[in-house]
Structure formats: structure tokens, C-alpha cells
Design a protein around this motif. Sequence first.
Motif, PDB file in Angstrom:
ATOM      1  N   VAL A  32      -5.224  12.160   5.126  1.00 47.15           N
ATOM      2  CA  VAL A  32      -4.391  11.989   3.934  1.00 47.15           C
ATOM      3  C   VAL A  32      -4.376  10.521   3.504  1.00 47.15           C
ATOM      4  O   VAL A  32      -4.326  10.219   2.304  1.00 47.15           O
ATOM      5  N   ALA A  33      -4.445   9.610   4.469  1.00 47.32           N
ATOM      6  CA  ALA A  33      -4.509   8.184   4.121  1.00 47.32           C
ATOM      7  C   ALA A  33      -5.737   7.897   3.261  1.00 47.32           C
ATOM      8  O   ALA A  33      -5.655   7.192   2.242  1.00 47.32           O
ATOM      9  N   LEU A  34      -6.882   8.435   3.657  1.00 48.73           N
ATOM     10  CA  LEU A  34      -8.112   8.231   2.884  1.00 48.73           C
ATOM     11  C   LEU A  34      -8.021   8.901   1.511  1.00 48.73           C
ATOM     12  O   LEU A  34      -8.453   8.341   0.498  1.00 48.73           O
ATOM     13  N   LEU A  35      -7.457  10.108   1.461  1.00 50.29           N
ATOM     14  CA  LEU A  35      -7.311  10.814   0.189  1.00 50.29           C
ATOM     15  C   LEU A  35      -6.427  10.043  -0.785  1.00 50.29           C
ATOM     16  O   LEU A  35      -6.724   9.938  -1.983  1.00 50.29           O
ATOM     17  N   VAL A  36      -5.328   9.484  -0.269  1.00 49.25           N
ATOM     18  CA  VAL A  36      -4.418   8.712  -1.122  1.00 49.25           C
ATOM     19  C   VAL A  36      -5.112   7.461  -1.654  1.00 49.25           C
ATOM     20  O   VAL A  36      -4.961   7.105  -2.834  1.00 49.25           O
ATOM     21  N   LEU A  37      -5.886   6.798  -0.801  1.00 45.17           N
ATOM     22  CA  LEU A  37      -6.575   5.581  -1.231  1.00 45.17           C
ATOM     23  C   LEU A  37      -7.588   5.889  -2.331  1.00 45.17           C
ATOM     24  O   LEU A  37      -7.700   5.139  -3.316  1.00 45.17           O
ATOM     25  N   VAL A  38      -8.329   6.984  -2.181  1.00 41.53           N
ATOM     26  CA  VAL A  38      -9.308   7.364  -3.198  1.00 41.53           C
ATOM     27  C   VAL A  38      -8.597   7.829  -4.472  1.00 41.53           C
ATOM     28  O   VAL A  38      -9.004   7.483  -5.591  1.00 41.53           O
ATOM     29  N   ALA A  39      -7.540   8.608  -4.321  1.00 40.13           N
ATOM     30  CA  ALA A  39      -6.811   9.114  -5.485  1.00 40.13           C
ATOM     31  C   ALA A  39      -6.215   7.979  -6.306  1.00 40.13           C
ATOM     32  O   ALA A  39      -6.086   8.094  -7.534  1.00 40.13           O
ATOM     33  N   LEU A 119       4.587  -3.074  -5.783  1.00 41.72           N
ATOM     34  CA  LEU A 119       3.601  -3.157  -4.724  1.00 41.72           C
ATOM     35  C   LEU A 119       2.378  -2.323  -5.105  1.00 41.72           C
ATOM     36  O   LEU A 119       2.483  -1.372  -5.886  1.00 41.72           O
ATOM     37  N   PRO A 120       1.213  -2.666  -4.574  1.00 39.89           N
ATOM     38  CA  PRO A 120       0.019  -1.834  -4.822  1.00 39.89           C
ATOM     39  C   PRO A 120       0.179  -0.487  -4.126  1.00 39.89           C
ATOM     40  O   PRO A 120       0.047  -0.380  -2.904  1.00 39.89           O
ATOM     41  N   ALA A 121       0.454   0.557  -4.914  1.00 42.58           N
ATOM     42  CA  ALA A 121       0.855   1.847  -4.347  1.00 42.58           C
ATOM     43  C   ALA A 121      -0.213   2.436  -3.429  1.00 42.58           C
ATOM     44  O   ALA A 121       0.076   2.884  -2.317  1.00 42.58           O
ATOM     45  N   GLY A 122      -1.471   2.473  -3.896  1.00 43.40           N
ATOM     46  CA  GLY A 122      -2.522   3.076  -3.092  1.00 43.40           C
ATOM     47  C   GLY A 122      -2.674   2.410  -1.752  1.00 43.40           C
ATOM     48  O   GLY A 122      -2.746   3.077  -0.711  1.00 43.40           O
ATOM     49  N   GLU A 123      -2.712   1.079  -1.756  1.00 43.00           N
ATOM     50  CA  GLU A 123      -2.860   0.335  -0.499  1.00 43.00           C
ATOM     51  C   GLU A 123      -1.653   0.539   0.411  1.00 43.00           C
ATOM     52  O   GLU A 123      -1.794   0.683   1.629  1.00 43.00           O
ATOM     53  N   PHE A 124      -0.448   0.561  -0.173  1.00 38.89           N
ATOM     54  CA  PHE A 124       0.765   0.715   0.632  1.00 38.89           C
ATOM     55  C   PHE A 124       0.742   2.033   1.392  1.00 38.89           C
ATOM     56  O   PHE A 124       0.948   2.071   2.611  1.00 38.89           O
ATOM     57  N   TRP A 125       0.496   3.134   0.682  1.00 32.42           N
ATOM     58  CA  TRP A 125       0.536   4.443   1.338  1.00 32.42           C
ATOM     59  C   TRP A 125      -0.636   4.607   2.301  1.00 32.42           C
ATOM     60  O   TRP A 125      -0.491   5.240   3.362  1.00 32.42           O
ATOM     61  N   PHE A 126      -1.789   4.040   1.971  1.00 34.09           N
ATOM     62  CA  PHE A 126      -2.924   4.096   2.891  1.00 34.09           C
ATOM     63  C   PHE A 126      -2.601   3.381   4.195  1.00 34.09           C
ATOM     64  O   PHE A 126      -2.860   3.903   5.290  1.00 34.09           O
ATOM     65  N   SER A 130      -2.211   5.177   7.807  1.00 35.69           N
ATOM     66  CA  SER A 130      -3.164   4.749   8.835  1.00 35.69           C
ATOM     67  C   SER A 130      -2.436   4.297  10.094  1.00 35.69           C
ATOM     68  O   SER A 130      -2.818   4.647  11.220  1.00 35.69           O
ATOM     69  N   SER A 131      -1.381   3.508   9.900  1.00 39.00           N
ATOM     70  CA  SER A 131      -0.592   3.060  11.046  1.00 39.00           C
ATOM     71  C   SER A 131       0.053   4.241  11.755  1.00 39.00           C
ATOM     72  O   SER A 131       0.083   4.296  12.994  1.00 39.00           O
ATOM     73  N   ALA A 132       0.552   5.214  10.988  1.00 41.47           N
ATOM     74  CA  ALA A 132       1.158   6.401  11.591  1.00 41.47           C
ATOM     75  C   ALA A 132       0.125   7.203  12.380  1.00 41.47           C
ATOM     76  O   ALA A 132       0.438   7.764  13.440  1.00 41.47           O
ATOM     77  N   ALA A 133      -1.113   7.257  11.881  1.00 40.66           N
ATOM     78  CA  ALA A 133      -2.171   7.968  12.605  1.00 40.66           C
ATOM     79  C   ALA A 133      -2.449   7.312  13.954  1.00 40.66           C
ATOM     80  O   ALA A 133      -2.592   7.994  14.982  1.00 40.66           O
ATOM     81  N   GLY A 134      -2.526   5.980  13.971  1.00 41.84           N
ATOM     82  CA  GLY A 134      -2.724   5.278  15.236  1.00 41.84           C
ATOM     83  C   GLY A 134      -1.553   5.468  16.185  1.00 41.84           C
ATOM     84  O   GLY A 134      -1.741   5.648  17.399  1.00 41.84           O
ATOM     85  N   ALA A 135      -0.332   5.446  15.630  1.00 42.53           N
ATOM     86  CA  ALA A 135       0.855   5.643  16.456  1.00 42.53           C
ATOM     87  C   ALA A 135       0.894   7.043  17.045  1.00 42.53           C
ATOM     88  O   ALA A 135       1.374   7.239  18.171  1.00 42.53           O
ATOM     89  N   ALA A 136       0.395   8.033  16.298  1.00 47.04           N
ATOM     90  CA  ALA A 136       0.368   9.405  16.811  1.00 47.04           C
ATOM     91  C   ALA A 136      -0.739   9.601  17.838  1.00 47.04           C
ATOM     92  O   ALA A 136      -0.628  10.456  18.724  1.00 47.04           O
TER      93      ALA A 136
END
Length: 511
Positions: A32-39, A119-126, A130-136
Motif C-alpha cells: 500500500v505504501a508503494l501504491l500511495v506513492l504512485v497514486a 506537507l507532501p502528502a504522497g511522501e508522508f503516507w509512503f 514503509s516504517s509501519a511495514a518494517g515495524a511489523a
Amino acid sequence: MTVAADSATGAASLVQSVDWLAIAPPVIAASVALLVLVADLFVEERRKPLLGYGAVAGLVAALAMLVPLRAGDRSTFCLTGAVQACSYTADHFALVIQALVLGGALLTALLSIGDTRKLPAGEFWFLLLSSAAGAALLPAARDLATLVVALEVASLPAFALVGIKRGDRRSSEAALKFFLSSVVATAVMLLGVSFVYAATGTMHLTEIAARLDDVPGQLSTLAEAGVVLTLVGFAFKTAAAPFHFWVPDTYVGAPLPIAAYLSVVGKAVGFSGIILVTVIAFPSYADVWGPALAVLAALTMTVGNLAALRQSATRARSAVRLLAWSSVGQAGYLLVPIAAAAYSSDAQIGSTVAYALMYAVVNLGAFAVAALVARTHPGNRLGDYRGLYATRPLAALAMGFFLLCLAGLPPGIIGLFAKVTVFSSAVDAGLGWLAVVMAVNVVIALYYYLQWTAALFRTPEPSPASDEAPAAPVHRVPAPVTLAIALTAVAGITLSGAPQLILRFATLSLF
């Protein structure tokens, strides 16, 4: 011809099928992080808030994938030889911590919706996803390489999130301090990991534990140094004293939702790493890490609580600073059962996880109310909370409940029982002196928690006209912020209504 066929058969035996269900939670968050960045490249500016709701949906989906894994019996990326060791294990410990970090990321996302306009929305959510994925990924890691990679995947986006407010000097300074301290921590930890690998010849945690039992004499010093350096690296990540110096400035300079994220998810990541390397990989060196963690626990809770006690009500952003120092003090409590595990049994780890769940709920709730107050009082001083009940009664009641939970006082029964489990773990392990230090620190913390709670219900004082005057009009609260406060309040009240769940959870065997 026969040799070639045998070689082909041997090579084929190394090919494994991946258990995609086991790794689904971190994979969904990363996807989802990648999808948000592309979107973000194709979404119009006025529709950027949709990216935030997409991120929330992705985190909800990742949390939902924990349900079919609740048996805690899945592993993948395993060795194919006679040795039974896996790099990823979805056991009960991993699932509980994944629920904590993904839930914390979800509440952070709710607090952030509407606050990302500048804030840059795409970068923020990405970066957040991404951090949440590493934490999981980290709590399920069962070899040192995966552990280090997961820790850095969780940490590197966090640096950028702290400094994402472009042109803000305070944000840039906070990001730099956070980055430098984490780089030092990673370097120290990698040195320790390399020493452990040199002494044992393996990266899998269970294999390390078996081989550390019989380390050759000439390598024993190397192994001990590796254990100590690895723990020092994780101590930086958990903000344990004296490695806590980056915390207050980082929390103050970061966007408030990111400060909340670091205080809960960042700590969960660090403590998960400490638990995995001590209890699973280094049980043979309990006489080394046990006393060290006990001293760190006493020092951390004392430094954190004394610094929180000194916060002035009129200092700019003193509310965030108090929460930052409070999180350092709480880290000391979280270290107590891990230290106790060295003297008794691994069952003590349940107390740390139970306390972490309680702390995550109420601390995120406190930050959610702080984010609400910051909308009308950007200075976010402790004095700005005086008389909050007169203007926002429900928010004041919620904040009072969260602070009383952190203090361990009724009606925050969940906080009281969580502290009892931690205190009991120290007593059961024979660490009476640490239990006394904890009791003294709980009394110290009562003062500033109760002082803040009392201010919520006092009569507001007229303030001189300024851009932060309390007389400013009350703005409409975005629904996601209200939802975040409501979710944490309901969770805290529900757990306070069934405090025996904390005691029962603390006695569970998570491994």
C-alpha cells in the motif's frame, strides 16, 4: 549424467514455497505504501486527502490479516537441512507486537489526516506505511540479518517523517539529532552482531543460543563483547538512559502525530528487538545482560521522571516535552520484566508486553488530545490545558483518564494493574532494590500527572492578547482526530473494566 541430475535435485530441494499468509501484514503495509506513492503522481491536489484514507484502509487490511494467524504456528524462510530454524515466525509474540505497531500506525494516520495540507502528502503516507511495514516485520524476525534490516526499514523513514516540515528549523534540527543518534546506534549494533556471528558462525537466533552454550575459550571475550554491543545498540532505539538525549528535541520538532508514533511504535520496535536477542539468542549470557538491563531500567525511569517534573507550564511546547520525558520514564518500567527474565524465567516477558499494550493505548490517546489542543494553541504549553473542560469537556475527560492511567490511579485501573505486573516481576525475580526504585519513581510521576490532570478542570485564566490566546474561536475538530480519541478512550475504559485481562496476559507464554 547422473551427477548432473543429482546436482539438479539438490538445487531443487533448496527452493521453498513462501507462506504468504504468514508474511501478509508487513507485505500489505509495504504494498500500500508503494501504491500511495504512485497514486500521488496522478491525484489532483484537491483530492490529496484521499491518499490518507487509502493509507488508513491499508493499515486496517494489514490488521485484519492477523486474525487468520491467531494460532501462532506459522513460519517461513526456514533452513532446509537437519537444523530446524526459520527467519520469519508468526508466533504469539510476533502477532501481539504486530497488532500493537499496526494499530499505533493506524491511529497516527487518523491524527495525520487533515494535518498534511502543508506537507507532501504522497511522501508522508509512503514513509509512514514503509516504517509501519518494517515495524511489523521486526517482531517476527528470527535471525540477526532480518532483525537489523527490519529495524532500519522502520527507522529510516522515521528520520524523514521527523524532518518533513520543509523550511522549519526546529523540524530539521530534530531530524538531524534523531538521524545521528540512530546511525551511531546502528553502527554499534552491527559491530555487536558481527562479533556474535564470528563467535557462533550462524545468524539464526535459536542456533546462536545453542552455540553460545559451548563457545571456545578464545572466543568467549568476543562473544561477550558482541552481546553487550548489540544491547547498547537497542538501548539507543528504546531511548534508555543514558542514550535518551535525542528524545525531547525530536518529539518537539516532529509533527505531533509523528511524535506519537515514535513514542509508541518506535519503542515497541526497540523493545521487541531487545526481547528477541536476550531471551531467544543470548540466554547463556543472562548473567551479563540481566544486571545491565536492571541498572538501565533504574536509571531510565529516574532520569525520565525527574526531567518531566521540571517542565514549566509557561514554556513553549512544554506539554510535548513532558510527554517525551514521560515516555523515557515509561521505558524504564518496560525494561524491568526483561531484566527479571534473566533471574527467573521467560514468562516475565508477558509483563513487558502487557504494559506496552496499556502504554500504547493511553499514550496515543494523550497525544491525540494534544493534537486537538494544538489546533487552537500552537504553542502547546501545559498552561494551555488549564480550563480545557470549560471549552471541550469530552476531550478534557479523556485526557484526564489517559493521564491517570499513565500514573496508575483509578479510574485508570488498566494502568494500575499494568504497574502491578511489572512490580511483581521484579519482586519474583529477587530484584527487590529495583522494585523500590520503581515505587519511588511512581510516586514522583504522580506529581506531574496529577498536576496536569487538575489543570484540565480549573477555571481558565484570562491571558494577554496574542496569537495563541485561549479566547481564539474553537475550530471544528476533524472527524479522524475525534475517532482517534474515541478509539483510545473506549479501549482504555474497556480494559479498565476487565483488569484481570492484564494479569492473565502477563502470565502467558508468548514463545
